[in-house]
Write a protein that holds these residues in place. Structure first.
Motif, PDB file in Angstrom:
ATOM      1  N   ASN A 283     -55.256 118.045  24.584  1.00 41.60           N
ATOM      2  CA  ASN A 283     -55.540 117.013  23.748  1.00 41.60           C
ATOM      3  C   ASN A 283     -54.751 115.646  23.824  1.00 41.60           C
ATOM      4  OD1 ASN A 283     -58.466 117.340  22.620  1.00 41.60           O
ATOM      5  ND2 ASN A 283     -57.290 119.110  21.969  1.00 41.60           N
TER       6      ASN A 283
ATOM      7  N   THR B 101     -48.258 107.869  17.641  1.00 37.61           N
ATOM      8  CA  THR B 101     -49.477 107.219  17.356  1.00 37.61           C
ATOM      9  C   THR B 101     -50.521 108.128  16.545  1.00 37.61           C
ATOM     10  OG1 THR B 101     -50.879 108.040  19.333  1.00 37.61           O
ATOM     11  CG2 THR B 101     -49.251 106.417  19.778  1.00 37.61           C
ATOM     12  N   ASP B 102     -51.172 107.366  15.715  1.00 40.81           N
ATOM     13  CA  ASP B 102     -52.190 108.025  15.003  1.00 40.81           C
ATOM     14  C   ASP B 102     -52.901 109.365  15.818  1.00 40.81           C
ATOM     15  OD1 ASP B 102     -52.131 106.408  13.000  1.00 40.81           O
ATOM     16  OD2 ASP B 102     -54.328 105.911  12.964  1.00 40.81           O
ATOM     17  N   SER B 103     -53.336 109.148  16.880  1.00 40.11           N
ATOM     18  CA  SER B 103     -54.007 110.075  17.679  1.00 40.11           C
ATOM     19  C   SER B 103     -52.995 111.110  18.033  1.00 40.11           C
ATOM     20  CB  SER B 103     -54.488 109.608  18.996  1.00 40.11           C
ATOM     21  OG  SER B 103     -53.505 109.012  19.875  1.00 40.11           O
ATOM     22  N   GLU B 104     -51.748 110.942  18.412  1.00 44.30           N
ATOM     23  CA  GLU B 104     -50.910 112.183  18.841  1.00 44.30           C
ATOM     24  C   GLU B 104     -50.553 112.768  17.580  1.00 44.30           C
ATOM     25  OE1 GLU B 104     -48.354 110.199  22.620  1.00 44.30           O
ATOM     26  OE2 GLU B 104     -47.510 110.062  20.585  1.00 44.30           O
TER      27      GLU B 104
ATOM     28  N   GLU C 285     -52.312 113.121  14.786  1.00 43.28           N
ATOM     29  CA  GLU C 285     -53.558 113.810  14.382  1.00 43.28           C
ATOM     30  C   GLU C 285     -53.902 115.087  15.186  1.00 43.28           C
ATOM     31  OE1 GLU C 285     -54.406 113.209  11.508  1.00 43.28           O
ATOM     32  OE2 GLU C 285     -56.017 114.720  11.810  1.00 43.28           O
ATOM     33  N   ILE C 286     -53.411 114.820  16.335  1.00 39.82           N
ATOM     34  CA  ILE C 286     -53.817 116.105  16.968  1.00 39.82           C
ATOM     35  C   ILE C 286     -52.675 117.471  16.768  1.00 39.82           C
ATOM     36  CG2 ILE C 286     -53.631 116.857  19.513  1.00 39.82           C
ATOM     37  CD1 ILE C 286     -54.854 114.084  20.306  1.00 39.82           C
TER      38      ILE C 286
END
Lengths: 757, 757
Positions: free
Chosen positions: A117, A27-30, A32-33
């Motif tokens: 995160n 996912t984007d969030s994963e 990006e982190i």
């Protein structure tokens, strides 16, 4: 594609990258982190960074070989993860890198940033690091095909024949239809088609295309439940109830007149017994059939508005009705008889004197056109009296081969017991389908996680979830065998045999099976969460269709009491109300000096071998039935001495009676399981059946543990031991779940549902 | 009209004539049977015959005075009927005549012909001859209006206000609508209308038309259940979830922007939390809201197809959605936050980047337009971030008044706990309506007989029927008071109070109430027989609507475990997964040296006064909760010593945890009942509440009697005594049944159903 894993830094990131991928999709969030950390990790050389970015490229999914290599690299380091740490995975990742590069310092802060995160929790990744985290879905301990043959018995080829029809004709594809006319039309087309294909008249005499095989008919009924509750029930109305009434209550001339056409679905009929104000009290129906000598006719009449026939399946389409009415000949009422009354002409128009009102939407079974029927002085030829058990001769004289009214009445009803067994089989079929859906879902759905790669627990790994499904699965097997056993004996009974015991058994098993169906489907609904509430996933419709099984063909509470009277009297007297005296006299004679005792050595025995032994199970079940019967006899006797009337006495012990009948049904299930175990040759399947039988027995005993404890039959310690054993036993059965529902042989087309997609 | 009864022959026929009339309507068959006998009775004088024929003339119904005279003549003779005779009524009839005319011989054979042919059974006429045959439906022991005021508490006038709206606007007439667009349209119109009438924003701050009164909101919700499950749930979506999220998670600017319009139903919204692959795991939703500094915007995105929002009520009509997403600011995930995302323009057209798929037919609640929602890089102003617990400043820096991610997450969820209490209240409302229907039916329906004159038992006179309804009625009262009690404390809690105990209580009561609702409605369906299966009789829809209450706003199994963790730690730690350690440490400290014992004097005490005492009930309930907690602590400790990981340990004790949470909820119900009893001044109502409380307590104890026996807390003798007392107690409550459901104050319009007509 090759992802080198040779540098210490890369090794330390690997567990995280692995988990990000294992999560199924980046996912984007994963992403990006992790990227953020990589960008800010000053310990990384530029090339390492580039390679790590590549490993995270959503366009470059690692192939399964790479993925497997990563996994091995992470796992084969003889390290254990320390869950007591604040950041267990970061700690593990650095130790993992140090295994190869002992001096490696690592970017601990960066890794912790990721761990924090991404919200990674031990539950999400523990599987990669523990032995117990291997796939739970091990191979089953038996062959589902062999098990299926045991369930199908000698009806294997018949079942395959009906399933072929269900598969090849798209008329039998399940679909959600809410519009009343549309679903009724479809259901009627199915019923006609089944007649054309030769499944309708199975239970009729051979002359009319049948085989006289009620047991075959039962299997068809169960399979039709898979296609839809309405399909099965409307099929049952046309061929079982309407056809059955003509086959069983009529004589040769009636067979000749109607059986061929109705068996082919060319002549639709209905079965008009229940009246609005006399639901369970068939013997006192108010509809009359009065003989008119001059016209050689019978006048069928509904005396008052609420004496109408109600909930009559097929009222919306039938041309003929088998009507149950008080037969009055020259001022004498000969009790309830069946008369065939035409309702509609060939064009489908209602005939004079017939009024029909549709019952409208019901909770379920909306493909069945139930309605109310009133008869206003409808005259039919005396020919239409189904006269096997009572006829009127040319001089207008009534004759019956059975002199006593009550005996005649129960003999007539008795020929319809097959229907009750079919209702039980239908409820078991519904349970099978519900369990197949819920179990497949439980083995595919991860509660706090998702899809392709192992990450989080499957639903089935939760003990609560196991306990919701497995004991019900075992009971479904037990009921299946009990109903097959009963059906076989019933189908092979001589017409002159005393079938009171079979009738009691049918009543008790129908009740227990229908309640089991409702309970199981409710549990399956909840076990599938919101998905189980969506109509397209079948469970809501199935549940709504089966709901009424507890009421129709005899309300469970009413027929359990009939069954209990049979058990009480060891089937020596009729189940009619006027046999109260007989039952009580019998009880006083038989039980007054009997003492039901138990083996005290059993009370505290918590050896696993004892708890698993079929002897213990049989003894416990039989003790319960006998003890309940004995204590009832004692209570009745006491009331007798106080001059309580039999009616009042039976009223007072109603709940006690219900328990007796249920205990009786439960024992029949157990014994049927044991018989099948004895007969089974295949070792693995025999062992599986033993496990199912033990689970059924132990969970049934535990359902009643309060009662057994009250009686002192088991001690508190033993009760706890049973509970613990059930939990352990259920857990051990987890690998067998999918194969156990596979063995039901439900056509795959009915399991192609969105929630399993 | 006068029917002389002076001759012996006439006296002997009188009991039969009386019964024929009492049967409600003379049927052809009954008439003909009696006439036949009269014609052939050679002992009759011609005038007697004529008079008897007159007494049987269907055109000349005896007036109630005549009827009463007959009854008295038959009963006031000091004779008892002998049910041991083959023809008890004929025997009685002749003795009756001989009382006045000792030498009368009588036409015994003729009377027996009637008795036999009418199929008269003792059960049908015993009432005329026994003292116990008086009307069971005596006056209730209390005033239902006063009881209603106790139930309504201080919300009396509010409830009357909503009920006035429900009555006066035909929009709220219940009707069966199966067509999806039609029922949705109607439901939306209701929700808008309720906003216009000022019921929407009740729980909002006063500035926006509300009173900040969550408890008032709960009462509205319960009353809307009577109008229809969809009405209540869609109302809850618009004002409770969507409105509540803006009121509770947003700040002043959000209130100003949206609250006024949405509170008036002018701005429809939805609450998009659940995702397809993360049903219960809200903390790990995959939807992202990524901050873009330059644009001062948030980009809301659904990463993968199965990360869509699912089952979102209002997806079919909402203009705005409160979307729960991982908030990413500069590569750092700050966890789940709520963002308001526009879905449709004013014309109702979907906006770019939004994809919505309807969930289609569900088992129930089809007036609620649930659907799935996908976001494809949807950009919204950063203004739309509901920022009470987390904001982004102009420099793009994230701020939160709560530092710890997990604490922030649970604080956010905590503001939504009111919804969970409302679900509980809705389930209780559904139970009330179901019980009102089933109880009214049970007091009007005669199972083996019918109408105006007393003839056969009312359904409610059957002990099995009493046991189906009364314990559930008592539990409904108990849950009502427990939820009111909780709602009051919750509504009055200071924002800074530690509400963990209230949250645990809400979770536990929501679960117990929703299961109770499903169980009760199923029982009510069956208790109404076939009539309960007809959709127009409401029960099927009600049952289907409530079914999902066990799943939505938190799956019962999941939230019961959260509640159990709270109970275990005496609400000292958070309910989050990472608090396992804390809980266990706490347990080891607190419980390891505690011993839960019980008062041995209680074990065998079967005095009725003891069994009825509230002290015993409180002690038994509290013992169960404490003992279950203690034994769990012991088990956890043992596992600790074996180095089982906390995750595994909690997995192993899952079913044990569920029991603890249920025991906790049950105790809360009992204590709430006791509090209400203490406060009640009105004597009769106080006594009735004591009876309800005792029934609730005893039947709950009996539900767990196996467990209490296992523990040695009660003996077998005491267990039996409790069972017997429950039966007796329930029987004594029969006269109070109708008044007990009357007190629920369900608008009469929702009880005008065909089965009660």
């Amino acid at each position: 594609m090759n992802h080198p894993t040779s540098s210490a830094s890369k090794l330390s990131y690997l567990p995280f990258i692995y988990i990000v991928w294992a999560d199924g999709l980046l996912t984007d969030s994963e992403l990006e982190i992790v990227r953020y950390t990589l960008r800010n990790d000053s310990t990384l050389r530029e090339q390492e960074r580039t390679e790590l970015f590549k490993m995270l490229d959503p366009q470059r999914k690692p192939d399964s070989k790479t993925f497997k290599n990563w996994k091995e690299s992470i796992q084969n380091n003889k390290l254990t993860i320390d869950f007591e740490k604040e950041y267990p995975l970061s700690d593990y990742a650095i130790r993992h890198a140090r295994k190869q590069f002992p001096d490696f310092k690592g970017n601990e802060e960066g890794l912790q940033h990721i761990e924090h995160n991404l919200g990674l929790q031990p539950g999400q990744y523990r599987h990669f690091f523990q032995d117990s985290g291997g796939e739970v879905v091990e191979k089953p301990s038996f062959d589902s095909h062999k098990m299926r043959r045991i369930l199908d018995g000698s009806y294997d080829s018949l079942i395959r024949r009906i399933q072929k029809v269900l598969k090849e004709n798209e008329l039998y594809q399940w679909e959600l239809v809410k519009d009343l006319p549309a679903i009724r039309l479809k259901t009627n087309r199915q019923v006609v088609n089944l007649g054309e294909k030769g499944f309708g008249p199975l239970a009729f005499p051979g002359k009319y295309g049948g085989t006289g095989d009620l047991q075959a008919y039962g299997h068809i009924f169960e399979n039709l439940i898979y296609a839809g509750g309405s399909t099965a029930v409307k099929f049952g109305v046309q061929y079982g109830l309407f056809g059955g009434s003509i086959a069983n209550l009529g004589s040769q001339k009636h067979h000749d007149a109607w059986l061929r056409d109705l068996g082919r679905g060319q002549l639709l009929g209905c079965f008009a017994m229940t009246e609005e104000d006399h639901g369970s009290n068939v013997r006192n129906v108010k509809t009359t059939a009065t003989y008119k000598r001059e016209q050689k006719s019978l006048v069928v009449h509904t005396p008052a508005p609420k004496d109408c026939k109600i909930y009559i399946g097929g009222a919306g389409s039938a041309r003929l009705a088998t009507v149950f009415a008080q037969l009055i000949v020259k001022g004498t009422n000969h009790g309830v008889h069946a008369v065939v009354v035409p309702l509609r002409d060939e064009a489908g128009e209602l005939l004079p004197g017939i009024r029909i009102e549709d019952n409208g939407y019901k909770a379920g079974l909306n493909g069945v056109d139930n309605g109310r029927i009133w008869f206003d002085q409808v005259e039919v030829p005396v020919f239409n009296l189904l006269d096997r058990f009572g006829s009127i001769d040319k001089e207008g004289k009534y004759h019956s081969p059975i002199k006593k009214d009550s005996k005649r009445f129960f003999t007539m009803l008795g020929t319809l017991v097959g229907g009750r067994i079919c209702v039980g089989k239908g409820a078991v079929g519904g349970s099978k389908l519900g369990l197949a859906i819920a179990i497949r879902y439980a083995y595919s759905r991860r509660q706090f996680g998702k899809d392709i790669h192992r990450q989080e627990n499957l639903l089935i790994e939760y003990p609560t979830h196991q306990m919701r499904l497995f004991p019900r699965l075992a009971k479904t097997y037990a009921l299946h065998f009990a109903l097959e056993n009963l059906m076989e004996r019933y189908a092979n009974a001589d017409p002159d045999d005393d079938v009171r015991e079979l009738e009691a058994e049918a009543a008790a098993l129908k009740s227990v099976a229908s309640w089991h169906g409702n309970d199981t489907l409710q549990e399956c609904r909840e076990a599938c969460g919101g998905k189980g509430y969506m109509s397209r996933n079948r469970i809501p419709e199935l549940k709504a269709d089966l709901d009424i099984f507890a009421t129709f063909e005899g309300d469970n509470y009413v027929i359990l009491q009939l069954a209990a009277k049979g058990v009480l009297s060891s089937f020596q007297t009729d189940f009619s109300a006027d046999s109260f005296f007989g039952v009580i006299k019998f009880l006083r004679r038989k039980w007054a000096d009997t003492l039901v005792t138990y083996n005290p050595i059993y009370t505290n025995n918590v050896d696993v071998s004892h708890l698993y032994s079929r002897e213990f199970h049989r003894e416990a079940f039989s003790y319960r039935r006998r003890r309940l019967t004995f204590s009832l006899a004692q209570r009745m006797n006491r009331m007798f001495k106080k001059r309580v009337t039999p009616y009042e006495a039976f009223l007072k012990v109603q709940t006690h009676m219900i328990q007796i009948a249920q205990a009786y049904a439960e024992e029949r299930c157990l014994l049927a399981m044991h018989q099948v175990i004895e007969k089974t040759k295949e070792e693995d399947e025999k062992f599986m059946l033993k496990k199912l039988s033990a689970l059924y027995a132990l969970s049934t005993i535990y359902d009643h543990h309060g009662w057994y404890l009250e009686q002192g039959y088991i001690s508190g310690t033993k009760s706890k031991a049973i509970r613990q054993l059930i939990h352990r036993h259920v857990q051990q059965m987890v690998p067998d779940g999918p194969a156990l529902v596979e063995a039901f042989g439900i056509p795959e087309q009915y399991l192609e549902l969105p929630l399993l997609g």
